[in-house]
Design an enzyme around this catalytic site. Structure first.
Site, PDB file in Angstrom:
ATOM      1  N   THR A  46     100.261 -71.867   0.360  1.00 45.87           N
ATOM      2  CA  THR A  46     100.712 -72.771  -0.700  1.00 45.87           C
ATOM      3  C   THR A  46     100.845 -72.088  -2.052  1.00 45.87           C
ATOM      4  O   THR A  46     101.721 -72.439  -2.849  1.00 45.87           O
ATOM      5  CB  THR A  46      99.726 -73.960  -0.806  1.00 45.87           C
ATOM      6  N   ASP A 118     103.256 -70.114   6.350  1.00 46.18           N
ATOM      7  CA  ASP A 118     102.273 -71.178   6.179  1.00 46.18           C
ATOM      8  C   ASP A 118     101.142 -70.750   7.112  1.00 46.18           C
ATOM      9  O   ASP A 118     101.410 -70.385   8.270  1.00 46.18           O
ATOM     10  CB  ASP A 118     102.872 -72.518   6.628  1.00 46.18           C
ATOM     11  N   SER A 120      99.155 -72.095   8.942  1.00 48.19           N
ATOM     12  CA  SER A 120      99.034 -72.780  10.233  1.00 48.19           C
ATOM     13  C   SER A 120      99.800 -72.006  11.308  1.00 48.19           C
ATOM     14  O   SER A 120      99.563 -72.205  12.497  1.00 48.19           O
ATOM     15  CB  SER A 120      99.618 -74.190  10.163  1.00 48.19           C
ATOM     16  N   THR A 150      95.452 -71.763   2.826  1.00 48.98           N
ATOM     17  CA  THR A 150      94.048 -72.172   2.955  1.00 48.98           C
ATOM     18  C   THR A 150      93.702 -72.695   4.347  1.00 48.98           C
ATOM     19  O   THR A 150      92.549 -72.643   4.756  1.00 48.98           O
ATOM     20  CB  THR A 150      93.701 -73.267   1.923  1.00 48.98           C
TER      21      THR A 150
END
Ligand SMILES: NC(=O)C[C@H](N)C(=O)O
Length: 555
Positions: A46, A118, A120, A150
């Site tokens: 992010t 990202d 993930s 994160t």
């Protein structure tokens, strides 16, 4: 008492007043030029995302230019008046922070991985990519920051901590909850904090920095998706707090205790998994999970490691898997506390070796703390101080010079006693000189070895910018140079600045031993001095025959 305090040197009176100097006298020792170089590896997350039609997504090649416009993250005026502007000394995408409170200039170079992710979407292949970058650039930088999303940052931090063996430099992962391009964001503070940690302190761990705290990478977990305070390390206090002052908890810092060089492992086994026990879990689900090719599982059990012992069907599946040599590791679902073998319901395999500080090892036998030692108590009594903080401040003010004095004498027993009482043998004295600097200067080989095995860092710089390796070169302690090199010590750009001239002057005076010491430390003997000549040319001009023989043999 007050009159005496007024006459004391400022730092000691501060220490005696209970104020702990940043780093309690440990590195950072501002170097003569007080500069540090940090490599920032941007993996995505992010922190560098922008809003597109589908939502937030990372955007390539945007971060560097945006950071250049942020005064707290880039000192534009400094770059205009210095070499950074048009120098080959600094790679592309190098920025510089304003001078820190500890009087240090941190240069940081941003290396962007592609594609930005990202977190993930991260896999063990991405961890390997990061680890390889650390390996490739290890000797060129004093510390490393990894920008990361994160969501899986704690996984990457943990994995990297195990992939990095004999780590001697600070590696800090950070990111943010809100993109750095937005008005109100946590990215600026997190990046600044991570850079200050990596550029000023030798904390030889893979760490995670978030919301003013530095955590051990393999002890941290994301606990909040909606707060800037997103991470927690429930079983280990933070390694450092960045508040009005930066305080490092040196006693908590994990050290490799080794004479071996840094290396990276990227061969990961993906046939492992996490299995969380819950009331009502079926034997069929457990059986399916444990099918080949699975080779190991972390079984998340209840409380202090308990699983139902009235569930024959589930236990049977676990037993069968264990017979097939599937490793079953017991780990509690609780955030705090650990697995114990006190309950009949809690009999599984446990890990016994603490590789990177991932386990809390309760010391066997009573550990005497230096704070409680007679010596400190006598001093504390004579100074009429009693609080815990004051006692610690006295300890931190006294131990480094004591340990350095012991190192000067080559007194391993004294150092051992200091270490057993909780004294940190990596601490520097008022000049940032650590016991390893002293032992290297004196050429005490067994002591150097003992200190390395006790976690002393080869990367400490004293206030004059010298490392133990530079000290060993100066006093020509060949075996010490070899041992420090074996441990990963190396010359860095700031050590090499005037080396050409130094080598030429050694050549001119016929100092073969001096040249040999530099050669063993990794210096290039063909460097030119201030007048453009190299040592060989100087030796020819001055008729230094022995030097000529030596240099010709090494060329
Ligand atoms: N705050 C973040 O960075 C979350 C983002 N989804 C990531 O992990 O990449």
């Amino acid at each position: 008492m007050e009159a005496a305090a007024a006459g004391r040197p400022r730092s000691l009176s501060r220490a005696l007043a209970g104020e702990r100097p940043a780093g309690c006298g440990c590195p950072p020792a501002p170097s003569a030029k007080a500069e540090a170089r940090v490599l920032v590896i941007n993996t995505g997350g992010t922190i560098g995302m922008v809003q597109d039609a589908k939502g937030l997504a990372p955007e390539a090649n945007k971060l560097v230019n945006s950071l250049k416009k942020m005064p707290m993250l880039h000192d534009k005026a400094y770059t205009q008046e210095t070499k950074l502007n048009n120098s080959h000394e600094f790679p592309e995408n190098t920025l510089v922070l304003p001078v820190s409170k500890q009087n240090k200039r941190i240069f940081y170079t941003i290396l962007e991985l592609s594609p930005l992710l990202d977190s993930s979407n991260m896999t063990p292949e991405d961890w390997a990519k990061i680890a390889k970058k650390l390996e490739e650039h290890y000797e060129k930088y004093d510390g490393f920051v990894i920008l990361h999303g994160t969501d899986t940052m704690a996984y990457t931090a943990s994995a990297l901590s195990f992939m990095c063996e004999n780590l001697g430099k600070t590696v800090v992962l950070t990111g943010s909850q809100v993109p750095i391009y937005e008005l109100q964001n946590d990215g600026r503070d997190n990046l600044l904090g991570a850079l200050l940690m990596a550029g000023q302190f030798v904390i030889p761990e893979v760490c995670l920095y978030f919301y003013n705290k530095l955590y051990r990478g393999n002890r941290v977990t994301k606990v909040d998706a909606g707060s800037f305070n997103a991470f927690s390390s429930p079983n280990l206090p933070p390694l450092a707090n960045a508040e009005v002052d930066i305080t490092i908890n040196w006693e908590t810092v994990w050290r490799a205790n080794t004479k071996k060089k840094f290396r990276v492992h990227t061969n990961m086994n993906r046939n492992v998994g996490l299995l969380r026990i819950f009331p009502g879990i079926t034997a069929a689900a457990v059986k399916a999970f444990l099918q080949p090719p699975i080779e190991g599982i972390v079984l998340e059990t209840y409380g202090s490691g308990n699983a139902p012992n009235n569930r024959e069907d589930v236990l049977e599946e676990l037993k069968k898997a264990a017979e097939r040599k599937v490793v079953i590791l017991n780990c509690t679902q609780c955030l705090r506390g650990s697995v114990k073998t006190v309950y009949a319901t809690g009999q599984f395999q446990m890990l016994s070796e603490n590789l990177r500080g991932e386990m809390t090892v309760v010391p066997t036998g009573a550990k005497i703390s230096l704070r409680d030692s007679k010596f400190i108590q006598v001093i504390a009594k004579s100074l009429s101080i009693s609080s815990k903080e004051e006692l610690e401040a006295v300890r931190d003010a006294l131990i480094p010079p004591l340990a350095c004095a012991a190192a000067k004498l080559g007194d391993i027993d004294a150092l051992r006693a200091i270490a057993e009482m909780g004294g940190n043998l990596s601490c520097g004295d008022y000049d940032g000189r650590t016991p390893l600097h002293i032992a290297a200067s004196e050429g005490h080989l067994p002591l150097v070895e003992y200190l390395l095995m006790s976690g002393a860092t080869v990367y400490a710089r004293d206030r004059y910018g010298s490392t133990p390796l530079m000290n060993a070169i100066k006093f020509r302690h060949i075996q010490v140079i070899n041992l420090l090199r074996e441990t990963g010590a190396h010359l860095s750009s700031q050590d090499l600045e005037n080396t050409g001239t130094i080598l030429c002057s050694l050549a001119a005076t016929g100092d073969v031993d001096g040249l040999y010491a530099w050669y063993l430390a990794g210096a290039d003997l063909e460097q030119t001095g201030y007048d453009g000549r190299n040592p060989l040319q100087v030796a020819e001009a001055t008729g230094q025959k022995e030097v000529l023989d030596f240099l010709r043999q090494k060329h």
